[in-house]
Design a protein around this motif. Sequence first.
Motif, PDB file in Angstrom:
ATOM      1  N   PHE A 131       0.826  -1.210   0.000  1.00 57.83           N
ATOM      2  CA  PHE A 131       0.000   0.000   0.000  1.00 57.83           C
ATOM      3  C   PHE A 131       0.860   1.259   0.000  1.00 57.83           C
ATOM      4  CE2 PHE A 131       1.149  -0.693   4.347  1.00 57.83           C
ATOM      5  CZ  PHE A 131       1.266   0.581   4.904  1.00 57.83           C
ATOM      6  N   GLU A 132       0.200   2.361  -0.339  1.00 57.48           N
ATOM      7  CA  GLU A 132       0.780   3.704  -0.227  1.00 57.48           C
ATOM      8  C   GLU A 132      -0.171   4.562   0.595  1.00 57.48           C
ATOM      9  OE1 GLU A 132       3.043   4.679  -4.302  1.00 57.48           O
ATOM     10  OE2 GLU A 132       0.933   4.053  -4.561  1.00 57.48           O
ATOM     11  N   VAL A 133       0.376   5.506   1.338  1.00 57.20           N
ATOM     12  CA  VAL A 133      -0.470   6.361   2.170  1.00 57.20           C
ATOM     13  C   VAL A 133       0.093   7.783   2.176  1.00 57.20           C
ATOM     14  CG1 VAL A 133       0.769   5.701   4.279  1.00 57.20           C
ATOM     15  CG2 VAL A 133      -1.518   6.670   4.449  1.00 57.20           C
ATOM     16  N   VAL A 134      -0.814   8.750   2.087  1.00 55.21           N
ATOM     17  CA  VAL A 134      -0.468  10.169   2.243  1.00 55.21           C
ATOM     18  C   VAL A 134      -1.223  10.668   3.471  1.00 55.21           C
ATOM     19  CG1 VAL A 134      -0.482  12.458   1.190  1.00 55.21           C
ATOM     20  CG2 VAL A 134      -0.214  10.413  -0.243  1.00 55.21           C
ATOM     21  N   ALA A 135      -0.489  11.255   4.435  1.00 54.28           N
ATOM     22  CA  ALA A 135      -1.096  11.671   5.707  1.00 54.28           C
ATOM     23  C   ALA A 135      -1.211  13.196   5.783  1.00 54.28           C
ATOM     24  CB  ALA A 135      -0.256  11.139   6.862  1.00 54.28           C
ATOM     25  N   PHE A 136      -2.339  13.638   6.338  1.00 57.33           N
ATOM     26  CA  PHE A 136      -2.585  15.055   6.582  1.00 57.33           C
ATOM     27  C   PHE A 136      -2.861  15.211   8.077  1.00 57.33           C
ATOM     28  CE2 PHE A 136      -3.797  13.860   2.358  1.00 57.33           C
ATOM     29  CZ  PHE A 136      -3.324  14.876   1.541  1.00 57.33           C
ATOM     30  N   PRO A 137      -1.901  15.760   8.864  1.00 53.67           N
ATOM     31  CA  PRO A 137      -2.059  15.816  10.323  1.00 53.67           C
ATOM     32  C   PRO A 137      -3.295  16.610  10.732  1.00 53.67           C
ATOM     33  CG  PRO A 137       0.194  16.298   9.680  1.00 53.67           C
ATOM     34  CD  PRO A 137      -0.614  16.292   8.422  1.00 53.67           C
ATOM     35  N   ARG A 138      -4.029  16.097  11.690  1.00 53.43           N
ATOM     36  CA  ARG A 138      -5.213  16.788  12.185  1.00 53.43           C
ATOM     37  C   ARG A 138      -4.845  18.116  12.848  1.00 53.43           C
ATOM     38  NH1 ARG A 138     -10.084  14.149  12.499  1.00 53.43           N
ATOM     39  NH2 ARG A 138     -10.100  11.892  12.134  1.00 53.43           N
ATOM     40  N   SER A 139      -3.593  18.225  13.284  1.00 48.45           N
ATOM     41  CA  SER A 139      -3.176  19.484  13.923  1.00 48.45           C
ATOM     42  C   SER A 139      -3.145  20.644  12.931  1.00 48.45           C
ATOM     43  CB  SER A 139      -1.793  19.308  14.550  1.00 48.45           C
ATOM     44  OG  SER A 139      -0.850  18.915  13.569  1.00 48.45           O
ATOM     45  N   ASP A 140      -3.138  20.350  11.656  1.00 52.05           N
ATOM     46  CA  ASP A 140      -3.150  21.384  10.615  1.00 52.05           C
ATOM     47  C   ASP A 140      -4.617  21.777  10.380  1.00 52.05           C
ATOM     48  OD1 ASP A 140      -3.027  22.955   8.354  1.00 52.05           O
ATOM     49  OD2 ASP A 140      -1.663  21.627   7.271  1.00 52.05           O
ATOM     50  N   THR A 162       4.146  14.094  -7.750  1.00 52.19           N
ATOM     51  CA  THR A 162       4.360  15.495  -8.158  1.00 52.19           C
ATOM     52  C   THR A 162       3.500  16.468  -7.362  1.00 52.19           C
ATOM     53  OG1 THR A 162       2.619  15.441  -9.858  1.00 52.19           O
ATOM     54  CG2 THR A 162       4.823  14.675 -10.497  1.00 52.19           C
ATOM     55  N   LEU A 163       2.783  15.947  -6.355  1.00 54.05           N
ATOM     56  CA  LEU A 163       1.829  16.812  -5.652  1.00 54.05           C
ATOM     57  C   LEU A 163       2.390  17.414  -4.372  1.00 54.05           C
ATOM     58  CD1 LEU A 163      -1.453  14.769  -6.194  1.00 54.05           C
ATOM     59  CD2 LEU A 163      -0.593  16.749  -7.460  1.00 54.05           C
ATOM     60  N   GLY A 164       3.666  17.200  -4.105  1.00 52.69           N
ATOM     61  CA  GLY A 164       4.329  17.931  -3.042  1.00 52.69           C
ATOM     62  C   GLY A 164       4.155  17.398  -1.637  1.00 52.69           C
ATOM     63  N   ARG A 165       3.620  16.177  -1.484  1.00 54.53           N
ATOM     64  CA  ARG A 165       3.501  15.623  -0.136  1.00 54.53           C
ATOM     65  C   ARG A 165       4.204  14.265  -0.105  1.00 54.53           C
ATOM     66  NH1 ARG A 165       0.208  18.611   3.095  1.00 54.53           N
ATOM     67  NH2 ARG A 165       0.521  17.050   4.723  1.00 54.53           N
ATOM     68  N   PRO A 166       4.793  13.944   1.063  1.00 53.40           N
ATOM     69  CA  PRO A 166       5.490  12.647   1.152  1.00 53.40           C
ATOM     70  C   PRO A 166       4.509  11.481   1.065  1.00 53.40           C
ATOM     71  CG  PRO A 166       5.369  13.708   3.298  1.00 53.40           C
ATOM     72  CD  PRO A 166       4.869  14.708   2.311  1.00 53.40           C
ATOM     73  N   ILE A 167       4.927  10.478   0.321  1.00 50.24           N
ATOM     74  CA  ILE A 167       4.128   9.258   0.188  1.00 50.24           C
ATOM     75  C   ILE A 167       4.862   8.144   0.924  1.00 50.24           C
ATOM     76  CG2 ILE A 167       3.104   7.606  -1.413  1.00 50.24           C
ATOM     77  CD1 ILE A 167       3.210   9.779  -3.530  1.00 50.24           C
ATOM     78  N   MET A 168       4.197   7.587   1.908  1.00 55.15           N
ATOM     79  CA  MET A 168       4.773   6.452   2.637  1.00 55.15           C
ATOM     80  C   MET A 168       4.164   5.164   2.088  1.00 55.15           C
ATOM     81  SD  MET A 168       4.655   8.026   6.494  1.00 55.15           S
ATOM     82  CE  MET A 168       2.932   8.478   6.315  1.00 55.15           C
ATOM     83  N   GLY A 169       4.847   4.089   2.282  1.00 57.26           N
ATOM     84  CA  GLY A 169       4.338   2.817   1.794  1.00 57.26           C
ATOM     85  C   GLY A 169       4.768   1.667   2.689  1.00 57.26           C
ATOM     86  N   GLY A 170       4.306   0.500   2.327  1.00 57.35           N
ATOM     87  CA  GLY A 170       4.670  -0.683   3.100  1.00 57.35           C
ATOM     88  C   GLY A 170       4.071  -1.931   2.486  1.00 57.35           C
ATOM     89  N   ASN A 171       4.471  -3.043   3.036  1.00 56.51           N
ATOM     90  CA  ASN A 171       3.939  -4.341   2.637  1.00 56.51           C
ATOM     91  C   ASN A 171       3.683  -5.102   3.931  1.00 56.51           C
ATOM     92  OD1 ASN A 171       4.348  -7.386   1.815  1.00 56.51           O
ATOM     93  ND2 ASN A 171       3.845  -6.282  -0.062  1.00 56.51           N
ATOM     94  N   LEU A 172       2.461  -4.998   4.446  1.00 56.68           N
ATOM     95  CA  LEU A 172       2.175  -5.448   5.801  1.00 56.68           C
ATOM     96  C   LEU A 172       1.022  -6.449   5.822  1.00 56.68           C
ATOM     97  CD1 LEU A 172       2.317  -2.010   7.685  1.00 56.68           C
ATOM     98  CD2 LEU A 172       4.180  -3.660   7.347  1.00 56.68           C
ATOM     99  N   THR A 173       0.992  -7.249   6.875  1.00 52.19           N
ATOM    100  CA  THR A 173      -0.139  -8.136   7.102  1.00 52.19           C
ATOM    101  C   THR A 173      -1.265  -7.368   7.780  1.00 52.19           C
ATOM    102  OG1 THR A 173       0.605  -8.799   9.308  1.00 52.19           O
ATOM    103  CG2 THR A 173       1.455 -10.073   7.430  1.00 52.19           C
ATOM    104  N   VAL A 209      -5.274   6.461   1.207  1.00 54.05           N
ATOM    105  CA  VAL A 209      -4.574   5.165   1.151  1.00 54.05           C
ATOM    106  C   VAL A 209      -4.935   4.456  -0.142  1.00 54.05           C
ATOM    107  CG1 VAL A 209      -4.205   2.944   2.288  1.00 54.05           C
ATOM    108  CG2 VAL A 209      -4.668   4.983   3.665  1.00 54.05           C
ATOM    109  N   ARG A 210      -3.929   3.880  -0.785  1.00 51.46           N
ATOM    110  CA  ARG A 210      -4.147   3.086  -1.993  1.00 51.46           C
ATOM    111  C   ARG A 210      -3.465   1.733  -1.828  1.00 51.46           C
ATOM    112  NH1 ARG A 210      -2.061   5.190  -7.798  1.00 51.46           N
ATOM    113  NH2 ARG A 210      -0.031   4.878  -6.789  1.00 51.46           N
ATOM    114  N   VAL A 211      -4.229   0.663  -2.038  1.00 50.90           N
ATOM    115  CA  VAL A 211      -3.669  -0.697  -2.014  1.00 50.90           C
ATOM    116  C   VAL A 211      -3.317  -1.075  -3.444  1.00 50.90           C
ATOM    117  CG1 VAL A 211      -4.088  -3.125  -1.481  1.00 50.90           C
ATOM    118  CG2 VAL A 211      -5.005  -1.337   0.019  1.00 50.90           C
ATOM    119  N   ASN A 212      -2.047  -1.382  -3.678  1.00 50.99           N
ATOM    120  CA  ASN A 212      -1.576  -1.696  -5.032  1.00 50.99           C
ATOM    121  C   ASN A 212      -1.619  -3.189  -5.352  1.00 50.99           C
ATOM    122  OD1 ASN A 212      -0.892   1.041  -5.672  1.00 50.99           O
ATOM    123  ND2 ASN A 212       0.896   0.810  -4.335  1.00 50.99           N
ATOM    124  N   ARG A 213      -1.390  -3.998  -4.337  1.00 53.45           N
ATOM    125  CA  ARG A 213      -1.321  -5.447  -4.588  1.00 53.45           C
ATOM    126  C   ARG A 213      -1.575  -6.191  -3.296  1.00 53.45           C
ATOM    127  NH1 ARG A 213       2.343  -9.634  -4.573  1.00 53.45           N
ATOM    128  NH2 ARG A 213       3.877  -8.317  -3.539  1.00 53.45           N
TER     129      ARG A 213
END
Length: 258
Positions: A131-140, A162-173, A209-213
Amino acid sequence: MLREPVIHFLLIGALLFLAHRHIVGDPRVVVVSAGLKADLERQLRDQMGRAPTEAELKAALDGWKREEVLYREALREGLDREDATVRTVLADKLRARAAQPVAAREPTDAELDAWLAAHRSRYETPRRYDFEVVAFPRSDPVAEEQRSKYRLALADGADPRTLGRPIMGGNLTRDDLAAKFGPAVSERICSSPLATWQALETEDSLLLVRVNRVGGGLPSREELRPTLTAEWVAAMKRQAVDDLVESVLARYRFEENP
């Protein structure tokens, strides 16, 4: 003398010996059949890649005769009963004969399905979500607005890189996701359609959040067929051997000799 019990015993023994020789034949007579010669010729042909000559076939037959008489003499002297190696070889030949019918057939689909159901844990691995995830802190204070704009841009086909925010990802159960995002978000991620950005929330952040596989789980029977077949055949061989041993054991009685 005819009234002596010893004479009676010797006569009975002689009659039994003659009867055995008549029924079984002379143990020192070795029959060299046409089938044996044909088998020796086939073995030589396989070894040499050509038809053996008369001299080669005679030498092979002479060698077989020497081995056969030594084998029979060893049996006559009871050497097979005193040699642990021979004992093991003969026992193994019985085991191999019991297992042979199983090896000669393929399991049916129903048998493979039953085997897979009974041993599911051998073949199933935990599902993993790439998956990939882009987070927007609630404090903002503008977190909701930024997430909406980001989501609209993605819907219009923008590249998230290209949208200027960090994209985190992982491969988790599933369990790993629950530990990272909480059980509710984990369930939503695991049920998300592939390649689709979903708006989710945790206590601290608004997420896209986007699940790729999705990997892992239980492969289909067809994917597992070679492994299932090999393991089913091995198990059925063991069962056939165990059944043989138990049936033979049941014919014998063991007595302790103090």
